[in-house]
Design a protein around this motif. Structure first.
Motif, PDB file in Angstrom:
ATOM      1  N   LEU A  97       1.122  -8.458   2.924  1.00 58.97           N
ATOM      2  CA  LEU A  97      -0.239  -8.605   1.717  1.00 58.97           C
ATOM      3  C   LEU A  97       0.826  -7.272   1.005  1.00 58.97           C
ATOM      4  O   LEU A  97       0.854  -7.148   0.096  1.00 58.97           O
ATOM      5  CB  LEU A  97      -1.455  -7.793   3.146  1.00 58.97           C
ATOM      6  CG  LEU A  97      -2.525  -7.550   1.372  1.00 58.97           C
ATOM      7  CD1 LEU A  97      -3.579  -8.068   2.354  1.00 58.97           C
ATOM      8  CD2 LEU A  97      -2.455  -5.656   0.440  1.00 58.97           C
ATOM      9  N   LEU A  98       1.169  -5.968   1.740  1.00 58.20           N
ATOM     10  CA  LEU A  98       2.051  -4.939   1.549  1.00 58.20           C
ATOM     11  C   LEU A  98       3.175  -4.688   2.144  1.00 58.20           C
ATOM     12  O   LEU A  98       3.157  -4.232   3.684  1.00 58.20           O
ATOM     13  CB  LEU A  98       1.034  -3.700   1.430  1.00 58.20           C
ATOM     14  CG  LEU A  98       1.671  -2.159   1.581  1.00 58.20           C
ATOM     15  CD1 LEU A  98       2.338  -2.409   0.018  1.00 58.20           C
ATOM     16  CD2 LEU A  98       0.615  -1.334   1.428  1.00 58.20           C
ATOM     17  N   PHE A  99       4.032  -4.535   1.424  1.00 58.15           N
ATOM     18  CA  PHE A  99       5.166  -3.512   2.128  1.00 58.15           C
ATOM     19  C   PHE A  99       5.777  -2.036   1.335  1.00 58.15           C
ATOM     20  O   PHE A  99       6.367  -3.088   0.000  1.00 58.15           O
ATOM     21  CB  PHE A  99       6.350  -4.464   2.614  1.00 58.15           C
ATOM     22  CG  PHE A  99       7.285  -4.048   3.499  1.00 58.15           C
ATOM     23  CD1 PHE A  99       7.284  -3.571   4.615  1.00 58.15           C
ATOM     24  CD2 PHE A  99       8.887  -3.819   2.417  1.00 58.15           C
ATOM     25  CE1 PHE A  99       8.650  -2.822   5.294  1.00 58.15           C
ATOM     26  CE2 PHE A  99       9.849  -3.386   3.398  1.00 58.15           C
ATOM     27  CZ  PHE A  99      10.002  -2.987   4.741  1.00 58.15           C
ATOM     28  N   PHE A 131       3.138  -6.063  -3.309  1.00 59.45           N
ATOM     29  CA  PHE A 131       2.463  -6.013  -2.973  1.00 59.45           C
ATOM     30  C   PHE A 131       1.937  -8.080  -3.230  1.00 59.45           C
ATOM     31  O   PHE A 131       2.449  -8.611  -4.340  1.00 59.45           O
ATOM     32  CB  PHE A 131       1.127  -5.787  -4.106  1.00 59.45           C
ATOM     33  CG  PHE A 131       0.894  -4.235  -3.731  1.00 59.45           C
ATOM     34  CD1 PHE A 131      -0.007  -3.405  -3.670  1.00 59.45           C
ATOM     35  CD2 PHE A 131       2.124  -3.034  -4.274  1.00 59.45           C
ATOM     36  CE1 PHE A 131       0.262  -2.591  -2.857  1.00 59.45           C
ATOM     37  CE2 PHE A 131       1.516  -1.381  -4.262  1.00 59.45           C
ATOM     38  CZ  PHE A 131       0.846  -1.226  -3.290  1.00 59.45           C
ATOM     39  N   ASN A 132       1.168  -8.446  -2.599  1.00 61.93           N
ATOM     40  CA  ASN A 132       0.752 -10.275  -2.653  1.00 61.93           C
ATOM     41  C   ASN A 132      -0.388 -10.265  -2.577  1.00 61.93           C
ATOM     42  O   ASN A 132      -1.234 -10.130  -0.612  1.00 61.93           O
ATOM     43  CB  ASN A 132       1.777 -10.732  -1.345  1.00 61.93           C
ATOM     44  CG  ASN A 132       3.344 -10.376  -1.321  1.00 61.93           C
ATOM     45  OD1 ASN A 132       3.954 -10.576  -2.252  1.00 61.93           O
ATOM     46  ND2 ASN A 132       3.685 -10.452   0.585  1.00 61.93           N
ATOM     47  N   ILE A 133      -1.306 -10.522  -3.902  1.00 60.75           N
ATOM     48  CA  ILE A 133      -2.001 -10.062  -4.718  1.00 60.75           C
ATOM     49  C   ILE A 133      -3.262 -12.101  -3.350  1.00 60.75           C
ATOM     50  O   ILE A 133      -2.692 -12.629  -4.801  1.00 60.75           O
ATOM     51  CB  ILE A 133      -2.952  -9.474  -5.071  1.00 60.75           C
ATOM     52  CG1 ILE A 133      -2.407  -8.359  -4.574  1.00 60.75           C
ATOM     53  CG2 ILE A 133      -4.350  -9.757  -4.905  1.00 60.75           C
ATOM     54  CD1 ILE A 133      -2.780  -7.078  -6.379  1.00 60.75           C
ATOM     55  N   ARG A 134      -3.506 -12.290  -2.764  1.00 60.69           N
ATOM     56  CA  ARG A 134      -3.987 -13.823  -2.965  1.00 60.69           C
ATOM     57  C   ARG A 134      -5.806 -14.012  -2.864  1.00 60.69           C
ATOM     58  O   ARG A 134      -6.043 -13.116  -2.465  1.00 60.69           O
ATOM     59  CB  ARG A 134      -3.394 -14.169  -1.867  1.00 60.69           C
ATOM     60  CG  ARG A 134      -1.674 -14.138  -2.133  1.00 60.69           C
ATOM     61  CD  ARG A 134      -1.696 -15.005  -1.136  1.00 60.69           C
ATOM     62  NE  ARG A 134       0.292 -14.907  -1.082  1.00 60.69           N
ATOM     63  CZ  ARG A 134       0.886 -14.044   0.076  1.00 60.69           C
ATOM     64  NH1 ARG A 134       0.486 -13.629   0.334  1.00 60.69           N
ATOM     65  NH2 ARG A 134       2.686 -14.939  -0.731  1.00 60.69           N
ATOM     66  N   LYS A 141     -13.872 -12.401  -3.196  1.00 65.07           N
ATOM     67  CA  LYS A 141     -12.874 -11.495  -2.911  1.00 65.07           C
ATOM     68  C   LYS A 141     -11.382 -11.683  -2.679  1.00 65.07           C
ATOM     69  O   LYS A 141     -10.846 -12.504  -2.013  1.00 65.07           O
ATOM     70  CB  LYS A 141     -13.476 -10.342  -2.376  1.00 65.07           C
ATOM     71  CG  LYS A 141     -14.963  -9.733  -2.706  1.00 65.07           C
ATOM     72  CD  LYS A 141     -15.140  -8.908  -1.991  1.00 65.07           C
ATOM     73  CE  LYS A 141     -16.425  -7.884  -2.534  1.00 65.07           C
ATOM     74  NZ  LYS A 141     -16.859  -7.061  -1.601  1.00 65.07           N
ATOM     75  N   ASN A 142     -10.496 -11.098  -3.234  1.00 68.18           N
ATOM     76  CA  ASN A 142      -8.676 -11.061  -3.234  1.00 68.18           C
ATOM     77  C   ASN A 142      -8.552 -10.191  -1.683  1.00 68.18           C
ATOM     78  O   ASN A 142      -9.490 -10.294  -1.593  1.00 68.18           O
ATOM     79  CB  ASN A 142      -7.996 -11.442  -3.995  1.00 68.18           C
ATOM     80  CG  ASN A 142      -7.543  -9.437  -4.325  1.00 68.18           C
ATOM     81  OD1 ASN A 142      -8.372  -8.880  -3.805  1.00 68.18           O
ATOM     82  ND2 ASN A 142      -7.626  -9.215  -5.101  1.00 68.18           N
ATOM     83  N   ASN A 143      -6.944 -10.821  -1.517  1.00 70.99           N
ATOM     84  CA  ASN A 143      -7.363  -9.905   0.037  1.00 70.99           C
ATOM     85  C   ASN A 143      -7.866  -8.258   0.477  1.00 70.99           C
ATOM     86  O   ASN A 143      -7.009  -8.155   1.151  1.00 70.99           O
ATOM     87  CB  ASN A 143      -6.038 -10.740   0.688  1.00 70.99           C
ATOM     88  CG  ASN A 143      -4.824 -10.540   0.036  1.00 70.99           C
ATOM     89  OD1 ASN A 143      -4.280  -9.778  -1.369  1.00 70.99           O
ATOM     90  ND2 ASN A 143      -3.650 -10.862   0.149  1.00 70.99           N
ATOM     91  N   LEU A 144      -6.644  -7.489  -0.887  1.00 68.85           N
ATOM     92  CA  LEU A 144      -6.477  -6.608  -1.472  1.00 68.85           C
ATOM     93  C   LEU A 144      -7.973  -5.688  -1.122  1.00 68.85           C
ATOM     94  O   LEU A 144      -8.080  -4.775  -0.574  1.00 68.85           O
ATOM     95  CB  LEU A 144      -5.811  -5.698  -2.551  1.00 68.85           C
ATOM     96  CG  LEU A 144      -5.942  -4.782  -2.915  1.00 68.85           C
ATOM     97  CD1 LEU A 144      -4.838  -3.762  -2.083  1.00 68.85           C
ATOM     98  CD2 LEU A 144      -5.144  -4.735  -4.031  1.00 68.85           C
ATOM     99  N   LEU A 148      -9.566  -3.189   1.393  1.00 73.31           N
ATOM    100  CA  LEU A 148     -10.325  -1.953   0.981  1.00 73.31           C
ATOM    101  C   LEU A 148     -11.714  -2.141   1.456  1.00 73.31           C
ATOM    102  O   LEU A 148     -12.164  -0.423   1.555  1.00 73.31           O
ATOM    103  CB  LEU A 148     -10.359  -1.830  -0.336  1.00 73.31           C
ATOM    104  CG  LEU A 148      -8.853  -1.591  -1.973  1.00 73.31           C
ATOM    105  CD1 LEU A 148      -8.999  -1.703  -2.416  1.00 73.31           C
ATOM    106  CD2 LEU A 148      -8.102  -0.502  -0.865  1.00 73.31           C
ATOM    107  N   ASP A 149     -12.231  -2.874   0.947  1.00 78.86           N
ATOM    108  CA  ASP A 149     -14.026  -2.921   2.047  1.00 78.86           C
ATOM    109  C   ASP A 149     -14.294  -2.593   3.033  1.00 78.86           C
ATOM    110  O   ASP A 149     -14.859  -1.559   3.646  1.00 78.86           O
ATOM    111  CB  ASP A 149     -14.111  -4.430   1.798  1.00 78.86           C
ATOM    112  CG  ASP A 149     -15.165  -4.622   0.124  1.00 78.86           C
ATOM    113  OD1 ASP A 149     -14.801  -3.606  -0.081  1.00 78.86           O
ATOM    114  OD2 ASP A 149     -15.009  -6.215  -0.248  1.00 78.86           O
TER     115      ASP A 149
END
Length: 221
Positions: A97-99, A131-134, A141-144, A148-149
């Protein structure tokens, strides 16, 4: 004669009290300075850095319910942190998701600001990141957003406490360098790639639980 003597004694006592107050304040300041210096020196020890990285990784992994990795943790000063090779996994896809090779955070350490406004991050610097936002089919909702939730416990009524104040987080500046954003929204059929060589954002308002971000100025190249 007696009145003059009393007046001199009163002035002398006031001076002595003032000198004592300044002495105590100096001792408190020196004590705080030595304490923060000791903390800074301790966190320069590689074993302590590794311990801190493991603690942060474990805490974030449990909160986000996904895999989180940090190779190294640096305390550049008491209010400046640097994370090296920071990784968050997309739990559903078991993919990145994030690196971020370097993530630097500069926190406002003013105690009055902490009490009144919560944690205020003056600067966030992200370098060599992806960032891989899917967003999966039929997902709201997306994975990001899901991450955050979980971080802010927006949708967890079991953890709500009426007596406690909500977690407050503010960010003033965001700096990006060599960052790639990939978005795959299968609900809308959108695929997007955006590369940011350099980016600067000045944030006026940030409310992650309400999905509210107000950016006053920005620069991207």
């Amino acid at each position: 004669m007696s009145e003059k003597s009393n007046h001199k004694n009163t002035k002398s006592e006031n001076k002595s009290l003032l000198a004592l107050v300044w002495k105590r304040l100096g001792q408190i300041f020196l004590g705080c300075l030595l304490f923060f210096t000791l903390i800074y020196v301790i966190f320069q020890i590689p074993a302590v850095q590794n311990w801190a990285a493991q603690k942060i990784t474990k805490s974030l992994s449990e909160t986000l319910q996904t895999k989180v990795e940090i190779d190294r943790f640096f305390l550049l000063f008491i209010d400046k942190l640097e994370l090296e090779n920071f990784y968050i996994e997309d739990a559903a896809l078991q993919d990145t998701l994030l690196f971020s090779r370097v993530l630097m955070i500069d926190i406002n350490s003013n105690p009055i600001t902490l009490l009144r406004k919560g944690i205020i991050i003056q600067d966030v610097r992200i370098r060599n990141a992806q960032f891989n936002i899917r967003k999966a089919e039929a997902a709201e909702k997306n994975n990001l957003q899901l991450i955050l939730d979980k971080l802010f416990e927006k949708d967890n009524p079991q953890k709500e406490d009426k007596a406690s104040k909500p977690f407050q987080l503010g960010v003033e500046h965001i700096y990006l360098e060599d960052v790639l954003f990939e978005k795959d929204d299968r609900v809308r059929g959108q695929r997007l790639k955006l590369y940011v060589g350099r980016g600067e954002f000045e944030v006026n308002e940030l409310s992650i639980p309400e999905n509210k971000v107000h950016i006053s100025t920005f620069y991207i190249s």
